[in-house]
Design a protein around this motif. Structure first.
Motif, PDB file in Angstrom:
ATOM      1  N   GLY A 177      15.547  20.070  -4.443  1.00 33.22           N
ATOM      2  CA  GLY A 177      15.666  18.666  -4.812  1.00 33.22           C
ATOM      3  C   GLY A 177      14.409  18.176  -5.530  1.00 33.22           C
ATOM      4  N   LEU A 178      14.586  17.319  -6.520  1.00 34.97           N
ATOM      5  CA  LEU A 178      13.485  16.821  -7.335  1.00 34.97           C
ATOM      6  C   LEU A 178      13.462  15.304  -7.260  1.00 34.97           C
ATOM      7  CD1 LEU A 178      13.952  19.114 -10.469  1.00 34.97           C
ATOM      8  CD2 LEU A 178      12.398  19.456  -8.558  1.00 34.97           C
ATOM      9  N   SER A 179      13.092  14.747  -6.111  1.00 34.53           N
ATOM     10  CA  SER A 179      13.057  13.293  -5.945  1.00 34.53           C
ATOM     11  C   SER A 179      11.816  12.718  -6.608  1.00 34.53           C
ATOM     12  CB  SER A 179      13.057  12.930  -4.460  1.00 34.53           C
ATOM     13  OG  SER A 179      12.873  11.535  -4.306  1.00 34.53           O
ATOM     14  N   PRO A 180      11.984  11.692  -7.469  1.00 34.39           N
ATOM     15  CA  PRO A 180      10.821  11.069  -8.123  1.00 34.39           C
ATOM     16  C   PRO A 180      10.204   9.947  -7.297  1.00 34.39           C
ATOM     17  CG  PRO A 180      12.828  10.150  -9.038  1.00 34.39           C
ATOM     18  CD  PRO A 180      13.260  11.151  -7.981  1.00 34.39           C
ATOM     19  N   GLN A 181      10.694   9.707  -6.076  1.00 34.16           N
ATOM     20  CA  GLN A 181      10.176   8.619  -5.255  1.00 34.16           C
ATOM     21  C   GLN A 181       9.030   9.098  -4.371  1.00 34.16           C
ATOM     22  OE1 GLN A 181      13.318   6.749  -3.045  1.00 34.16           O
ATOM     23  NE2 GLN A 181      13.932   5.468  -4.776  1.00 34.16           N
ATOM     24  N   LEU A 182       8.071   8.176  -4.171  1.00 30.86           N
ATOM     25  CA  LEU A 182       6.914   8.482  -3.340  1.00 30.86           C
ATOM     26  C   LEU A 182       6.504   7.232  -2.591  1.00 30.86           C
ATOM     27  CD1 LEU A 182       4.644  10.502  -2.525  1.00 30.86           C
ATOM     28  CD2 LEU A 182       3.320   9.604  -4.446  1.00 30.86           C
ATOM     29  N   THR A 183       6.197   7.394  -1.299  1.00 30.07           N
ATOM     30  CA  THR A 183       5.726   6.281  -0.472  1.00 30.07           C
ATOM     31  C   THR A 183       4.217   6.385  -0.296  1.00 30.07           C
ATOM     32  OG1 THR A 183       7.833   6.165   0.729  1.00 30.07           O
ATOM     33  CG2 THR A 183       5.915   5.134   1.762  1.00 30.07           C
ATOM     34  N   LEU A 184       3.505   5.332  -0.663  1.00 31.22           N
ATOM     35  CA  LEU A 184       2.060   5.279  -0.494  1.00 31.22           C
ATOM     36  C   LEU A 184       1.760   4.688   0.873  1.00 31.22           C
ATOM     37  CD1 LEU A 184       1.002   3.902  -4.003  1.00 31.22           C
ATOM     38  CD2 LEU A 184       1.389   6.271  -3.293  1.00 31.22           C
ATOM     39  N   VAL A 185       0.811   5.282   1.598  1.00 28.37           N
ATOM     40  CA  VAL A 185       0.513   4.849   2.964  1.00 28.37           C
ATOM     41  C   VAL A 185      -0.953   4.434   3.070  1.00 28.37           C
ATOM     42  CG1 VAL A 185       2.293   6.354   3.915  1.00 28.37           C
ATOM     43  CG2 VAL A 185      -0.059   7.185   3.744  1.00 28.37           C
ATOM     44  N   ALA A 186      -1.261   3.652   4.111  1.00 34.41           N
ATOM     45  CA  ALA A 186      -2.630   3.212   4.372  1.00 34.41           C
ATOM     46  C   ALA A 186      -3.451   4.387   4.888  1.00 34.41           C
ATOM     47  CB  ALA A 186      -2.641   2.071   5.376  1.00 34.41           C
ATOM     48  N   PRO A 187      -4.617   4.664   4.303  1.00 36.36           N
ATOM     49  CA  PRO A 187      -5.423   5.802   4.768  1.00 36.36           C
ATOM     50  C   PRO A 187      -6.112   5.541   6.097  1.00 36.36           C
ATOM     51  CG  PRO A 187      -6.575   4.615   3.035  1.00 36.36           C
ATOM     52  CD  PRO A 187      -5.215   3.985   3.148  1.00 36.36           C
ATOM     53  N   VAL A 188      -6.338   4.259   6.443  1.00 34.64           N
ATOM     54  CA  VAL A 188      -7.037   3.902   7.675  1.00 34.64           C
ATOM     55  C   VAL A 188      -6.403   2.646   8.259  1.00 34.64           C
ATOM     56  CG1 VAL A 188      -9.255   4.869   6.946  1.00 34.64           C
ATOM     57  CG2 VAL A 188      -8.709   2.485   6.413  1.00 34.64           C
ATOM     58  N   ALA A 189      -6.728   2.371   9.511  1.00 36.52           N
ATOM     59  CA  ALA A 189      -6.308   1.118  10.134  1.00 36.52           C
ATOM     60  C   ALA A 189      -7.266   0.011   9.703  1.00 36.52           C
ATOM     61  CB  ALA A 189      -6.312   1.258  11.651  1.00 36.52           C
ATOM     62  N   GLY A 190      -6.725  -1.180   9.498  1.00 46.37           N
ATOM     63  CA  GLY A 190      -7.566  -2.296   9.081  1.00 46.37           C
ATOM     64  C   GLY A 190      -6.734  -3.487   8.662  1.00 46.37           C
ATOM     65  N   THR A 191      -7.340  -4.342   7.839  1.00 46.60           N
ATOM     66  CA  THR A 191      -6.705  -5.555   7.353  1.00 46.60           C
ATOM     67  C   THR A 191      -6.607  -5.502   5.837  1.00 46.60           C
ATOM     68  OG1 THR A 191      -7.634  -6.826   9.188  1.00 46.60           O
ATOM     69  CG2 THR A 191      -6.800  -8.078   7.306  1.00 46.60           C
ATOM     70  N   VAL A 192      -5.449  -5.856   5.305  1.00 47.34           N
ATOM     71  CA  VAL A 192      -5.251  -5.864   3.857  1.00 47.34           C
ATOM     72  C   VAL A 192      -5.982  -7.073   3.271  1.00 47.34           C
ATOM     73  CG1 VAL A 192      -3.573  -5.971   1.978  1.00 47.34           C
ATOM     74  CG2 VAL A 192      -3.020  -4.728   4.081  1.00 47.34           C
ATOM     75  N   LEU A 193      -6.994  -6.815   2.448  1.00 48.83           N
ATOM     76  CA  LEU A 193      -7.725  -7.895   1.797  1.00 48.83           C
ATOM     77  C   LEU A 193      -7.040  -8.341   0.519  1.00 48.83           C
ATOM     78  CD1 LEU A 193     -11.464  -6.798   2.134  1.00 48.83           C
ATOM     79  CD2 LEU A 193     -10.180  -8.416   3.547  1.00 48.83           C
ATOM     80  N   GLU A 194      -6.595  -7.361  -0.273  1.00 43.84           N
ATOM     81  CA  GLU A 194      -5.929  -7.663  -1.539  1.00 43.84           C
ATOM     82  C   GLU A 194      -4.735  -6.734  -1.710  1.00 43.84           C
ATOM     83  OE1 GLU A 194      -8.751  -8.688  -5.016  1.00 43.84           O
ATOM     84  OE2 GLU A 194      -9.867  -7.244  -3.795  1.00 43.84           O
ATOM     85  N   GLN A 195      -3.712  -7.260  -2.346  1.00 40.21           N
ATOM     86  CA  GLN A 195      -2.547  -6.477  -2.714  1.00 40.21           C
ATOM     87  C   GLN A 195      -2.341  -6.710  -4.209  1.00 40.21           C
ATOM     88  OE1 GLN A 195       0.767  -6.015  -4.251  1.00 40.21           O
ATOM     89  NE2 GLN A 195       1.419  -7.749  -2.999  1.00 40.21           N
ATOM     90  N   MET A 196      -2.621  -5.672  -5.007  1.00 42.15           N
ATOM     91  CA  MET A 196      -2.695  -5.842  -6.458  1.00 42.15           C
ATOM     92  C   MET A 196      -1.417  -5.527  -7.220  1.00 42.15           C
ATOM     93  SD  MET A 196      -5.580  -4.395  -5.009  1.00 42.15           S
ATOM     94  CE  MET A 196      -7.370  -4.302  -5.130  1.00 42.15           C
TER      95      MET A 196
END
Length: 322
Positions: A127-146
């Motif tokens: 299978g050649l799925s072009p989808q990818l899920t990006l994950v948080a590398p560490v625990a913390g608080t999201v300061l900005e979402q660009m």
């Protein structure tokens, strides 16, 4: 000594989520000020380039397996005396090169965020799925979402900025005279915080714009008393070396000058006594006292002008106080 500074997030406490490959943002799964855990999905992307990487890896993996089978057959045939040593060695080299190419493409996919389970499934089904899920590398608080859904981003583009839970830093400036009295490790009492901050760095150069010295301090406790970009006031608590040498600081209003010398008025059972002191480098609302006072002395801060006037009117007592 009173100083002013700005609360900042140390670079070592900051992480980013970025695009490993070029693609289009399909969904954003977090919002600013949201607390996230390590491994939590941050965004989903669609990347034709990712599908191409998967296809190249599957082809390289297939070539490696074929080369492995051929190398094993030639090894057996060489043992039976059917093929030459040169052919056996050639098959080994081809297998090693094919294996390296497959591992290289697999590693590129892992660095892009493709999990082992996804790779195993792709290897079984091609299978050649072009989808990818990006994950948080560490625990913390999201300061900005660009990123925004539908936006096309190139590889390396920032998707989110995450602040790790931990200590904040304070960047502040001191005058050249104030900086001469400050040392790394000195305590700074921060307005609104119980635990003091400690000076961790002093710049060896002056600012060309302000002619001040830049300092950095970090909180010693983990109390929730500051916010990033907050303006704060800090009061110098003195250094350990200065305290051992008898160096103290008093409010500037407590020090008066008379006859080229500096005086403070120390409380006595019968009133106040004028004491000659030696001042050190400093400025602002406090004055550094290098000699003449000892820890625990109570000095007049208010009504000093009246006390000085009374002192100057009693010359005999003033002489005794010196």
């Amino acid at each position: 000594m009173l100083l002013q500074g700005t609360v900042v997030l140390p670079a070592q406490q900051s992480d980013v989520v970025s695009m490993p490959v070029a693609g289009v943002v399909q969904a954003v799964l977090v919002a600013p000020m949201q607390i996230v855990r390590a491994g939590q999905p941050v965004a989903r992307i669609m990347s034709p380039e990712l599908a191409q990487w998967l296809r190249e890896w599957l082809m390289a993996d297939t070539q490696a397996r074929l080369a492995q089978g051929k190398a094993q057959r030639d090894e057996q045939m060489f043992a039976d005396g059917i093929v030459s040593e040169h052919r056996r060695n050639e098959s080994r080299a081809q297998y090693e090169m094919a294996s390296v190419a497959a591992r290289e493409r697999r590693q590129a996919l892992r660095l892009a965020g493709v999990g082992e389970a996804t790779l195993a499934q792709a290897s079984k089904t091609a299978g050649l799925s072009p989808q990818l899920t990006l994950v948080a590398p560490v625990a913390g608080t999201v300061l900005e979402q660009m990123a925004t859904p539908g936006q096309r981003l190139e590889a390396g583009s920032l998707v989110a900025h995450i602040a790790r839970a931990g200590s904040l830093a304070i960047e502040l400036q001191a005058s050249r005279e104030q900086a001469q009295a400050l040392r790394v490790g000195d305590a700074l009492q921060v307005d609104g915080c119980k635990a003091p901050a400690r000076i961790t760095a002093l710049s060896p150069q002056l600012s060309s714009a302000t002619q001040g010295v830049q300092l950095r301090a970090e909180l010693t406790g983990r109390e929730d008393c500051l916010r990033i970009n907050q303006f704060v006031q800090l009061r110098w608590q003195g250094s350990a070396a200065a305290s051992a040498a008898g160096v103290l600081s008093v409010p500037a209003a407590a020090v008066v000058q008379q006859g080229g010398r500096h005086y403070v008025f120390v409380r006595q059972p019968q009133g106040f006594r004028a004491v000659v002191v030696t001042t050190g480098p400093g400025g602002g609302s406090d004055v550094v006292i290098t000699s003449g006072l000892k820890a625990g002395d109570e000095v007049a801060v208010k009504g000093v002008a009246a006390i000085k006037g009374a002192w100057l009117g009693l010359g005999a007592e003033a002489g005794a106080g010196q």
